[in-house]
Design a protein around this motif. Structure first.
Motif, PDB file in Angstrom:
ATOM      1  N   LEU A  10       0.857  -1.177   0.000  1.00 60.87           N
ATOM      2  CA  LEU A  10       0.000   0.000   0.000  1.00 60.87           C
ATOM      3  C   LEU A  10       0.899   1.234   0.000  1.00 60.87           C
ATOM      4  O   LEU A  10       1.747   1.396   0.891  1.00 60.87           O
ATOM      5  CB  LEU A  10      -0.906   0.017   1.236  1.00 60.87           C
ATOM      6  N   THR A  11       0.738   2.065  -1.004  1.00 60.59           N
ATOM      7  CA  THR A  11       1.525   3.301  -1.107  1.00 60.59           C
ATOM      8  C   THR A  11       0.677   4.448  -0.576  1.00 60.59           C
ATOM      9  O   THR A  11      -0.460   4.659  -1.013  1.00 60.59           O
ATOM     10  CB  THR A  11       1.928   3.568  -2.563  1.00 60.59           C
ATOM     11  N   LEU A  17       2.336   9.431   8.016  1.00 62.05           N
ATOM     12  CA  LEU A  17       3.380   8.615   8.629  1.00 62.05           C
ATOM     13  C   LEU A  17       3.177   8.459  10.134  1.00 62.05           C
ATOM     14  O   LEU A  17       3.319   7.355  10.677  1.00 62.05           O
ATOM     15  CB  LEU A  17       4.757   9.226   8.345  1.00 62.05           C
ATOM     16  N   ALA A  18       2.839   9.542  10.814  1.00 60.99           N
ATOM     17  CA  ALA A  18       2.651   9.465  12.267  1.00 60.99           C
ATOM     18  C   ALA A  18       1.494   8.536  12.617  1.00 60.99           C
ATOM     19  O   ALA A  18       1.583   7.716  13.545  1.00 60.99           O
ATOM     20  CB  ALA A  18       2.413  10.861  12.832  1.00 60.99           C
ATOM     21  N   GLN A  88       8.157   1.544   4.906  1.00 63.17           N
ATOM     22  CA  GLN A  88       9.376   1.885   4.182  1.00 63.17           C
ATOM     23  C   GLN A  88       9.113   3.154   3.374  1.00 63.17           C
ATOM     24  O   GLN A  88       8.086   3.263   2.700  1.00 63.17           O
ATOM     25  CB  GLN A  88       9.780   0.746   3.246  1.00 63.17           C
ATOM     26  N   GLN A  89      10.011   4.108   3.465  1.00 63.49           N
ATOM     27  CA  GLN A  89       9.855   5.345   2.700  1.00 63.49           C
ATOM     28  C   GLN A  89      10.493   5.193   1.330  1.00 63.49           C
ATOM     29  O   GLN A  89      11.582   4.621   1.188  1.00 63.49           O
ATOM     30  CB  GLN A  89      10.471   6.522   3.453  1.00 63.49           C
ATOM     31  N   GLY A  93       9.410  10.099  -1.443  1.00 61.22           N
ATOM     32  CA  GLY A  93       8.920  10.651  -0.185  1.00 61.22           C
ATOM     33  C   GLY A  93       7.636  10.026   0.304  1.00 61.22           C
ATOM     34  O   GLY A  93       7.159  10.355   1.399  1.00 61.22           O
ATOM     35  N   GLN A  94       7.056   9.144  -0.497  1.00 57.02           N
ATOM     36  CA  GLN A  94       5.853   8.448  -0.053  1.00 57.02           C
ATOM     37  C   GLN A  94       6.228   7.321   0.915  1.00 57.02           C
ATOM     38  O   GLN A  94       7.397   7.025   1.134  1.00 57.02           O
ATOM     39  CB  GLN A  94       5.093   7.886  -1.256  1.00 57.02           C
ATOM     40  N   VAL A  95       5.209   6.702   1.499  1.00 55.58           N
ATOM     41  CA  VAL A  95       5.410   5.622   2.464  1.00 55.58           C
ATOM     42  C   VAL A  95       4.755   4.361   1.928  1.00 55.58           C
ATOM     43  O   VAL A  95       3.632   4.405   1.407  1.00 55.58           O
ATOM     44  CB  VAL A  95       4.799   5.986   3.839  1.00 55.58           C
ATOM     45  N   GLU A  96       5.467   3.236   2.033  1.00 58.23           N
ATOM     46  CA  GLU A  96       4.903   1.951   1.623  1.00 58.23           C
ATOM     47  C   GLU A  96       4.655   1.084   2.841  1.00 58.23           C
ATOM     48  O   GLU A  96       5.524   0.959   3.717  1.00 58.23           O
ATOM     49  CB  GLU A  96       5.841   1.231   0.658  1.00 58.23           C
TER      50      GLU A  96
END
Length: 289
Positions: A10-11, A17-18, A88-89, A93-96
């Protein structure tokens, strides 16, 4: 021994993030989101609910004991049939967020994605991808039944077979623990990496999940594996974290790697130890040339 798996990525936008970090730290938070999506009796506890026998939430999060007393004696209460995390970033700059569904959970892709969205306040989800045996990703354009119909369902037995050639003639392996591994031994949490105990915990993890959610392992074979686990020894380590809140870092082991390396690699998908379903105990295994 076998177990069906669906592996998702999931991206999400970095602004969540928090919230994602909080989500991975709390089983109650995510399971409450799952329950809110499927439960029609919010005024009642699950125990004693007339829908208990057919409820998707109980099937996925109930951790129900088997009716087989021998299974209960060996494995006790099962883990949940999913693994959420780690994070994982990306370079952009997105988060996976990784999400592995097991056994009965593989039919609930939409439900799990919706639960993540609901936990984050319905914001931040950019795309959902599904992985195949080569870990190649395919973006799901939507979560309609048509899009979900051809999702690759992986077989743990096939994943094991595909990993086996990597460990032929292998004498050393590198275990990289990327999120805190919290293992119990004799009622106490370990504050250091113990090779034999680590391998035995891997054997318990996969044998328990396959017994409850797939096709169980051969007991005689796994007894032999448990004996082989004692032959592993630690050659070197680069510890990132060690203490009461878990262990992480890089650990080089020597032992029967050609025999148990593929199995260790498989369980890397499923994590290990306390909080394994919620991001803890993530690790990878690779042969040392």
């Amino acid at each position: 021994m076998d177990l069906n798996l669906v592996t998702l990525q999931l991206t999400l936008s970095s602004e969540v993030l928090a919230k994602l970090t909080q989500l991975l730290g709390s089983a109650l938070r995510f399971e409450a989101a799952l329950r809110a999506l499927v439960c029609s009796r919010h005024d009642r506890e699950c125990t004693g609910c007339p829908q208990n026998g057919v409820c998707s939430f109980v099937l996925l999060c109930g951790r129900q004991l088997s009716s087989d007393p021998e299974l209960v004696r060996i494995y006790q209460r099962p883990g949940v049939p999913f693994v959420l995390g780690p994070l994982q970033q990306t370079e952009s700059g997105q988060v996976e967020l990784s999400l592995v569904l097991l056994g009965p959970a593989i039919h609930q892709v939409t439900l799990f994605v919706q639960a993540v969205e609901q936990s984050l306040g319905a914001v931040g989800l950019c795309q959902v991808s599904v992985c195949d045996y080569q870990n190649l990703r395919r973006i799901l354009p939507d979560l309609s039944s048509r899009s979900l119909a051809d999702i690759p369902v992986l077989s743990a037995a096939t994943v094991l077979d595909l990993a086996t050639p990597r460990f032929v003639s292998c004498r050393q392996i590198l275990i990289t623990i990327t999120s805190p591994l919290r293992m119990m031994h004799q009622g106490r949490e370990l504050n250091r990496f113990e090779p034999g105990l680590f391998v035995k915990a891997v054997l318990r993890r996969i044998s328990s999940l396959t017994a409850y959610y797939g096709t169980g392992a051969d007991p005689d074979l796994f007894r032999r594996y448990a004996q082989s686990a004692e032959r592993f020894r630690l050659l070197s380590q680069s510890v990132q974290q060690q203490g009461r809140r878990g262990v992480s870092g890089r650990f080089v082991l020597e032992g029967p790697c050609n025999e148990l390396g593929p199995l260790l690699s498989l369980v890397g998908l499923l994590h290990l130890g306390k909080g394994a379903a919620y991001g803890n105990g993530a690790f990878t295994v690779s042969p040392v040339p």
